[in-house]
Scaffold this active site. Sequence first.
Site, PDB file in Angstrom:
ATOM      1  CB  CYS A   1     -40.631 -26.771  28.287  1.00  0.00           C
ATOM      2  SG  CYS A   1     -41.195 -25.541  29.495  1.00  0.00           S
TER       3      CYS A   1
ATOM      4  CB  CYS B   1     -40.934 -27.869  31.874  1.00  0.00           C
ATOM      5  SG  CYS B   1     -42.444 -26.897  31.642  1.00  0.00           S
TER       6      CYS B   1
END
Length: 194
Positions: free
Chosen positions: A155, A158
């Site tokens: 991700c 993230c």
Amino acid sequence: MSETTEVINELLTGFGLNDSYRTSSLELLEAGESRYLRDLKVNFNSILTSEHLSAKEIALIAISVSVNNHNKPLIAYFTQMAQQNEATAEEIAEATACASLLSSNNIFYRFRHFTQKEKYSQIPARIRMQIMVKPVTGKEFFELMSLAVSAVNGCEMCVNAHEDSLIKLGTTEERIFDTVRIASLITATGKIIF
């Protein structure tokens, strides 16, 4: 006994597994007498030490990544390592919880990032994250575990957010780098020992 089998047995003994334990990946490497097994052994051993992370921190990061990767032998190994380095049951539970929470966050925020639609950013996530507010392991360390799981799960949003938070918390880039290095090597080991 071949040198390849000896290396496999050394790896298995290190994990507390029986010499007869084999995964399909181990069988393929053994049949081909792969030199990679020596690299795997050296790489795994390099997980266990860091100039920037304590043994307890390494074990907790490793638990989080191993739980994320559904790897029972590695979860058992690193739980024992964490306990030997005075990690509490609450800290071990938090490393486990981090893997679960970050898996949901990684999917959700990766979706937002992929679609790039403003509408999805305006709709509340409705993902409860109270554990992040006051973690047992401390904010900085919980961010390190979160970064490790996010890197494994791919991700980008993230990873960038956790790395930025860590820098703002005063974490060194070396500490961040070691965390991700460890996560990558645990994931590689888990492709062979599972």
